[in-house]
Motif scaffolding. Structure first.
Motif, PDB file in Angstrom:
ATOM      1  N   THR A 167      77.324  41.049  48.507  1.00 21.18           N
ATOM      2  CA  THR A 167      75.964  40.618  48.188  1.00 21.18           C
ATOM      3  C   THR A 167      75.179  41.755  47.544  1.00 21.18           C
ATOM      4  O   THR A 167      75.620  42.907  47.517  1.00 21.18           O
ATOM      5  CB  THR A 167      75.235  40.179  49.466  1.00 21.18           C
ATOM      6  N   VAL A 168      73.983  41.397  47.035  1.00 17.87           N
ATOM      7  CA  VAL A 168      73.107  42.405  46.436  1.00 17.87           C
ATOM      8  C   VAL A 168      72.715  43.447  47.473  1.00 17.87           C
ATOM      9  O   VAL A 168      72.728  44.657  47.201  1.00 17.87           O
ATOM     10  CB  VAL A 168      71.868  41.730  45.825  1.00 17.87           C
ATOM     11  N   LYS A 169      72.364  42.988  48.675  1.00 17.09           N
ATOM     12  CA  LYS A 169      71.975  43.938  49.725  1.00 17.09           C
ATOM     13  C   LYS A 169      73.133  44.852  50.075  1.00 17.09           C
ATOM     14  O   LYS A 169      72.954  46.045  50.328  1.00 17.09           O
ATOM     15  CB  LYS A 169      71.505  43.175  50.958  1.00 17.09           C
ATOM     16  N   SER A 215      67.038  37.078  38.917  1.00 11.78           N
ATOM     17  CA  SER A 215      66.287  37.851  39.902  1.00 11.78           C
ATOM     18  C   SER A 215      66.247  37.082  41.213  1.00 11.78           C
ATOM     19  O   SER A 215      66.695  35.940  41.307  1.00 11.78           O
ATOM     20  CB  SER A 215      64.871  38.114  39.406  1.00 11.78           C
ATOM     21  N   ARG A 216      65.705  37.706  42.234  1.00 12.16           N
ATOM     22  CA  ARG A 216      65.566  37.051  43.538  1.00 12.16           C
ATOM     23  C   ARG A 216      64.646  35.843  43.403  1.00 12.16           C
ATOM     24  O   ARG A 216      63.658  35.890  42.684  1.00 12.16           O
ATOM     25  CB  ARG A 216      64.994  38.025  44.557  1.00 12.16           C
ATOM     26  N   ASP A 270      69.078  36.214  47.102  1.00  8.59           N
ATOM     27  CA  ASP A 270      69.573  37.118  46.063  1.00  8.59           C
ATOM     28  C   ASP A 270      70.532  36.385  45.136  1.00  8.59           C
ATOM     29  O   ASP A 270      71.243  35.462  45.558  1.00  8.59           O
ATOM     30  CB  ASP A 270      70.308  38.301  46.697  1.00  8.59           C
ATOM     31  N   VAL A 330      73.275  45.726  39.357  1.00 16.44           N
ATOM     32  CA  VAL A 330      72.110  45.487  40.214  1.00 16.44           C
ATOM     33  C   VAL A 330      71.051  46.529  39.845  1.00 16.44           C
ATOM     34  O   VAL A 330      71.328  47.729  39.861  1.00 16.44           O
ATOM     35  CB  VAL A 330      72.474  45.598  41.706  1.00 16.44           C
ATOM     36  N   ARG A 387      63.873  34.752  50.719  1.00 17.29           N
ATOM     37  CA  ARG A 387      64.227  35.332  49.433  1.00 17.29           C
ATOM     38  C   ARG A 387      65.747  35.284  49.278  1.00 17.29           C
ATOM     39  O   ARG A 387      66.475  35.836  50.109  1.00 17.29           O
ATOM     40  CB  ARG A 387      63.769  36.786  49.338  1.00 17.29           C
TER      41      ARG A 387
END
Length: 816
Positions: free
Chosen positions: A728-730, A759-760, A771, A780, A769
């Motif tokens: 994931t982005v996180k 974007s989110r 991702d 990213v 939110r």
């Protein structure tokens, strides 16, 4: 204090010498020209001289003693007597005065003492030593002079050849002798090279009897002597020279060489009485003018402990104006006008040579008078004389001239031509292009043309008019008096433009002037536009004519002045539009667009398919923002909409500037269109969202699979992370060390390999939110928090406008 006076003196001279004077221009005129350019610098030095307690009389005396001219003194006096308030307005901080010498006024600066004087009118002979001030030295590699006097320390080479061959390298001892095996010491000190040769021949004949043999004797031996290495001598140079001191020089050094090493005489040093002191007594007084004028120099070589002393000059005069060599000339006692003219080379060719105008100091005042050059040998000059030679005026006396359309224009003497008829005959008559009936006679009064007479060239009585001094006859050209108008040829011709119209000109003539048709010209329908004035209104008629490849029209069409001919392109003709395919495809390169509906799927099929490692979801199309057919009105509309939505009322000037900047930016920019190649290929081109219609200049890129994720922006460290399913982005941000303090987490976005950006997004009534999903090759990006500012400037308008205009154009071109 002396530095101040040096700076004042230098700048006074600089004001009249920043530009090299043309021949015949006096120093006073140069001073007037240059006065304004250096006035501020001069004012600053005048002020400082006053602060140091100098009087005007003292400063004038000092700079006159240094060789300043009358114009320099006049300029100084003008600035000195100016009101202090006027001076203050033009003077900067005295530690920041920027003159032609650089930044001047700081006490620690020493550059002024080494600055070369920039006299426009220089002292005669100073040019010879100018190279010495630039650090150059004369070369002394020369053959051994026969009159060179040998001395202790000289190394000589004695060579014998003929029946016996031998060479000896010998050094003269401190006692002045040389020692050769089998010979007693031979004393050579003080002998010239020629005398030393004779002595050595006599002594060497004791062991080489062939030296006494006749020239045809086979036992003949010949002796030669040359200087292998000259001794060094210590010479003291003192007096008025640029760099006095003690110099160690070669024994070859002459007086002139030594003065060159010392930079030559300074601003007040004498060129006429250079003194060579040897053994405490005056050995020789040398006049350098003999060398400068005739090239003659006494053959004197310096010896150890010689002293060269240069005194100050006794007398000098200034030559300005139309002399071949203007400048300051030093005088000896009883030297005359003829002597100075000889030194300067005489007058310029266009100078008045019969008299010289003199400005002379007599007691406490000056007076002017003239000297006749024929009596120059008896006219004694005095110190401080300023001699001026004037140029003869260019105006010709007792002459008339003829110009224009005659065979031999020019100036003629009134002694040879007295009437108009005779003047025309002397010019071989009027040419074939002349107006045969009229001419104009311009007449002068007191040297000024102030009247004109119209001349009838067909009237014999008029042609008998008597000419006067300064008359000028002008014969006009028919061509210059006639305007036939023009025709204009535009469109598909090789050299479109306007051409001079001639009576009887046809359509073929006009097309020939335009260098014929281009390859795409439609000769079957050439359009002729013709304007006619009727009833105070202009009507335009149109004629269409067919013209073959030889530029021959179907009928003989005669043109009129100011017609417009337009050659159009072949109907429906269009150049082949091209796109470029690159990356992991079987056949890269340039492809032609086959019709207006040629799409991406068609191109990929035509290329033969993909290579093994091609990443279809990463396909992208790079397209110029201002591609062919872009309507520039869209830019104007986007700018106006952006200005209205961001700043309300905006001036027309700001709008125009924003439009210009936007257009310049867009002309060099391109956009990337992301394509999901997997959907496109699986739908066999039916996926209209990805099956883009291609346009001229498009670059289609099929990338290789990139199995990494790049993380950039406001994170602890930019990094690449290996892609894995479920990343994931996180998770990618955590792999980069997490967010920094400046990170704007709510605006994180992902750029995919095909150029698409996501974007989110919000979900669950804005409470969640989500991702974007990561794919191989994605990047990213974590943006930075931006400070908020009140108000909207023109820069804000242009920035917002840029984004909106680009987006508007992209939407129009993509057809979204």
């Amino acid at each position: 204090m002396r530095k101040l006076l040096f700076g004042l003196f230098s700048l006074l001279f600089l004001s009249v010498s920043a530009q090299k004077l043309p021949a015949g221009v006096s120093a006073s005129k140069a001073a007037q020209t240059a006065k304004a350019a250096s006035k501020e610098q001069l004012q600053s030095y005048v002020k400082r001289a006053k602060e140091e307690g100098y009087t005007l009389t003292q400063v004038k005396s000092i700079i006159r003693a240094q060789g300043a001219s009358l114009s320099d003194v006049a300029l100084l006096e003008e600035l000195w007597n100016a009101e202090d308030s006027d001076v203050e307005e033009n003077i900067a901080d005295e530690n920041q005065i920027n003159s032609n010498f650089g930044l001047f006024g700081v006490e620690e600066k020493e550059e002024d003492e080494n600055m070369e004087s920039l006299f426009t009118i220089k002292r005669f002979g100073s040019d010879y030593f100018s190279a010495a001030r630039e650090g150059e030295t004369p070369e002394l590699y020369l053959a051994t002079p026969s009159d060179y006097q040998l001395g202790p320390g000289d190394e000589i080479l004695v060579e014998l050849y003929g029946a016996s061959e031998e060479s000896y390298e010998l050094q003269i001892s401190r006692e002045g002798t040389i020692k050769v095996e089998r010979l007693a010491p031979v004393y050579l000190s003080g002998l010239s090279v020629a005398a030393a040769k004779r002595r050595l021949e006599a002594r060497f004949s004791e062991i080489y009897t062939g030296l006494k043999a006749g020239s045809n004797d086979p036992s003949k031996v010949t002796l030669s002597i040359s200087l292998q290495k000259a001794r060094s001598v210590v010479v003291n140079i003192t007096g008025q020279v640029v760099a006095p001191g003690t110099y160690t020089l070669s024994g070859f050094t002459s007086v002139l060489n030594a003065l060159y090493a010392a930079g030559g005489p300074n601003a007040v040093g004498s060129y006429r009485k250079v003194r060579l002191v040897r053994g405490g007594r005056l050995y020789k007084e040398i006049d350098l003018y003999d060398f400068f004028v005739t090239g003659k120099m006494p053959s004197i070589y310096l010896q150890d402990q010689d002293v060269l002393q240069v005194p100050a000059f006794n007398s000098q005069v200034e030559l300005s104006g139309a002399f071949k060599t203007p400048g300051y000339f030093e005088l000896k006692e009883n030297e005359t006008l003829s002597d100075v003219l000889n030194y300067s080379g005489g007058f310029l060719s266009d100078a008045y040579k019969e008299r010289v105008f003199v400005n002379r100091v007599t007691g406490f005042k000056r007076q002017s008078f003239t000297l006749e050059t024929v009596k120059g040998s008896s006219e004694l000059l005095q110190d401080g004389d300023v001699l001026t030679a004037n140029l003869v005026r260019e105006t010709l006396e007792n002459s008339v001239s003829i110009e224009g359309e005659v065979y031999v224009p020019g100036t003629y003497s009134l002694e040879s031509v007295t009437t108009l008829d005779e003047l025309l005959a002397a010019a071989n008559g009027i040419s074939i292009s002349a107006l045969p009936t009229r001419a104009t006679l311009f007449r002068s009064n007191y040297g000024v043309e102030n009247s004109a007479l119209s001349i009838d060239l067909t009237n014999s009585s008029v042609l008998s008019i008597a000419l006067k001094n300064g008359d000028r006859l002008f014969v006009p050209s028919v061509e210059n008096l006639t305007d036939y108008g023009q025709i204009e040829v535009q469109g598909q011709v090789n050299s479109p433009g306007s051409f001079e119209f001639k009576k009887g000109m046809s359509l073929s003539d006009a097309l020939i002037l335009a260098e014929g048709f281009t390859a795409t010209a439609n000769g079957a329908a050439v359009t002729i536009y013709h304007s006619e004035l009727s009833d105070e209104s202009i009507t335009t008629t149109t004629t269409i004519v067919a013209v073959d490849e030889n530029l021959v029209p179907e009928n003989n069409t005669e043109l009129s002045a100011n017609d417009l001919i337009v050659v159009r392109q072949i109907p429906g003709y269009k150049t082949i539009e091209k796109v470029t395919l690159e990356g992991f495809v079987k056949n890269q390169g340039v492809y032609a667009l086959k019709g207006s509906d040629y799409r991406l799927y068609d191109l990929l099929q035509e290329s033969g398919g993909f290579l093994q490692d091609a990443y279809l979801p990463g396909i992208s199309i790079t397209r110029k923002v201002l591609s062919q057919g872009t309507n520039k009105r869209a830019i104007k509309k986007a700018v106006e909409d952006a200005a209205e939505s961001t700043a309300g009322d905006v001036s027309e000037e700001d709008l125009e500037k924003a439009e210009e900047e936007q257009l310049e930016e867009l002309e060099s920019e391109s956009v990337i269109i992301g394509i999901d190649g997997e959907k496109l290929m699986s739908s066999r081109g039916m996926d209209s969202r990805n099956n883009i219609v291609l346009k001229e200049g498009d670059i289609i890129t099929v990338p290789k699979l990139d199995n990494t994720i790049t993380v950039l922006g406001e994170i602890q460290q930019s990094t690449k992370v290996t892609y894995r399913s479920g990343l994931t982005v996180k998770g990618a941000i955590r792999a980069a060390g997490g967010l920094s303090d400046k990170a704007r987490a709510s605006r994180v976005y992902v750029v995919y390999q095909n150029g698409a950006i996501k974007s989110r997004r919000s979900a669950g009534f804005g409470l969640i939110r989500l991702d974007p999903k990561l794919e191989p090759g994605a990047t990213v990006v974590v943006p930075e928090k931006l400070p908020r500012e009140n108000g909207t400037s023109l820069g804000d308008i242009v920035g917002v406008t840029s984004s909106l205009a680009t987006l508007a154009l992209l939407i129009r071109q993509l057809g979204i």
